[in-house]
Design a protein around this motif. Structure first.
Motif, short mmCIF file in Angstrom:
data_model
loop_
_atom_site.label_atom_id
_atom_site.label_comp_id
_atom_site.label_asym_id
_atom_site.label_seq_id
_atom_site.Cartn_x
_atom_site.Cartn_y
_atom_site.Cartn_z
N VAL A 14 3.92 -35.96 72.32
CA VAL A 14 4.33 -35.90 70.91
C VAL A 14 5.81 -36.20 70.77
CG1 VAL A 14 4.52 -34.42 68.88
CG2 VAL A 14 2.52 -34.23 70.35
N ARG A 15 6.62 -35.66 71.66
CA ARG A 15 8.06 -35.87 71.56
C ARG A 15 8.43 -37.32 71.85
NH1 ARG A 15 11.43 -30.56 73.33
NH2 ARG A 15 13.00 -31.80 72.27
N ALA A 16 7.65 -37.96 72.71
CA ALA A 16 7.96 -39.35 73.07
C ALA A 16 7.39 -40.35 72.08
CB ALA A 16 7.44 -39.65 74.47
N HIS A 17 6.21 -40.06 71.50
CA HIS A 17 5.51 -41.06 70.70
C HIS A 17 5.25 -40.64 69.26
CE1 HIS A 17 4.68 -43.28 74.40
NE2 HIS A 17 4.25 -42.17 74.94
N GLY A 18 5.58 -39.40 68.90
CA GLY A 18 5.22 -38.88 67.59
C GLY A 18 5.79 -39.66 66.43
N PRO A 19 5.15 -39.52 65.24
CA PRO A 19 3.94 -38.72 65.00
C PRO A 19 2.72 -39.34 65.69
CG PRO A 19 5.08 -39.23 62.93
CD PRO A 19 5.67 -40.11 63.98
N VAL A 42 5.12 -28.30 66.06
CA VAL A 42 4.92 -29.60 65.43
C VAL A 42 4.55 -29.40 63.97
CG1 VAL A 42 4.11 -30.65 67.60
CG2 VAL A 42 2.44 -29.75 65.97
N ALA A 43 4.77 -30.44 63.19
CA ALA A 43 4.37 -30.43 61.78
C ALA A 43 3.12 -31.28 61.63
CB ALA A 43 5.49 -31.00 60.91
N ARG A 44 2.10 -30.73 60.98
CA ARG A 44 0.85 -31.45 60.77
C ARG A 44 0.84 -32.03 59.36
NH1 ARG A 44 -2.11 -27.58 59.75
NH2 ARG A 44 -2.71 -26.82 61.82
N SER A 45 0.39 -33.28 59.24
CA SER A 45 0.29 -33.90 57.93
C SER A 45 -0.84 -34.93 57.95
CB SER A 45 1.61 -34.59 57.54
OG SER A 45 1.95 -35.59 58.49
N PRO A 46 -1.44 -35.22 56.78
CA PRO A 46 -2.51 -36.22 56.75
C PRO A 46 -1.96 -37.62 56.91
CG PRO A 46 -2.04 -35.43 54.54
CD PRO A 46 -1.22 -34.59 55.48
N TYR A 49 0.67 -35.49 63.99
CA TYR A 49 1.50 -34.37 64.40
C TYR A 49 2.87 -34.92 64.83
CZ TYR A 49 -3.15 -32.31 64.63
OH TYR A 49 -4.42 -31.89 64.32
N ALA A 50 3.91 -34.34 64.26
CA ALA A 50 5.28 -34.78 64.55
C ALA A 50 6.08 -33.59 65.08
CB ALA A 50 5.94 -35.34 63.29
N TRP A 51 6.91 -33.86 66.09
CA TRP A 51 7.74 -32.80 66.66
C TRP A 51 8.77 -32.32 65.64
CZ3 TRP A 51 6.87 -29.92 70.67
CH2 TRP A 51 7.88 -29.09 71.15
#
Length: 227
Positions: free
Chosen positions: A170-175, A205-209, A221-223
């Motif tokens: 997630v940290r490398a490729h997020g969201p 992480v923050a979840r969003s549609p 999911y974004a860090w």
């Protein structure tokens, strides 16, 4: 900017660590040394050019312990992060006694390096903001800034090792979506989603549609930035 001196006798390692530092906000490489004597000379002659030393422990002409002992004997207060393959407890104790801010064991992923550097940056910021006589709370916050984040107990069925892999992805490729993480890590979408949902529940992480694709919106999911 936090000015960094890199000290390592391996050219490829120096290049890797330089690239790591360059990916961080608020840090810049202002010097490189390939040996213990060169490091001592640079820090004695140009001490004001560096705020932080990323210091290897084993070099042909001396050890990181030698370097740090020499500097402390001369009254140097430069901050040091030990970066080494040495795991012996006695060496770790010596470096802690000499005031290292962090001790990173090679090899390590960029995600861990970034986490430790962010902790160090938070420590410096708190130290700069604390003036005069510090309260107990301010002292606790200052010391706590250098400590790794508290370990959150994992739900049944989740593995700490797999959680680390998901976190780094997630940290490398997020969201990222569960499908994307699963494909990169070679696991099922359902498993990847369980780990991502756990990270969302603990606030990592923050979840969003995610819109734009046909059918039901997919979650991404974004860090979360910050300490």
């Amino acid at each position: 900017m936090i000015r960094v001196l890199l000290v390592d006798d391996d050219a490829l390692t120096l290049e890797l660590h330089r690239s790591y530092v360059e990916r961080l906000d608020g840090f810049e490489v202002t010097g490189e040394c390939t040996g213990a004597r060169a490091a001592i000379t640079a820090l004695v002659d140009r001490g004001d050019d560096f705020d932080l030393v990323l210091l290897d422990m084993t070099m042909p002409d001396g050890t990181g312990v030698d370097v740090l002992r020499h500097l402390r004997a001369r009254g140097s207060r430069v901050d040091v992060v030990a970066i080494t393959g040495v795991r012996e407890a006695d060496v770790v104790r010596q470096m802690v006694g000499l005031g290292v801010a962090q001790y990173l064991v090679k090899p390590f992923a960029f995600a861990l390096f970034r986490e430790r550097m962010e902790q160090y940056r938070a420590f410096r910021q708190r130290a700069d903001e604390t003036a005069g006589s510090a309260t107990q709370a301010e002292i606790d916050a200052l010391l706590g800034a250098l400590r790794p984040s508290a370990v959150v107990p994992l739900p049944k069925g989740l593995s700490a090792a797999t959680l680390t892999r998901i976190t780094e992805d997630v940290r490398a490729h997020g969201p990222v979506s569960a499908v994307e993480a699963a494909e990169r890590l070679g696991m099922s979408r359902v498993s990847a989603r369980r780990y991502l949902e756990h990270l969302a529940e603990v606030g990592a992480v923050a979840r969003s549609p995610r819109y734009g694709a046909p059918g039901r919106p997919e979650s991404e999911y974004a860090w979360r930035a910050g300490p």
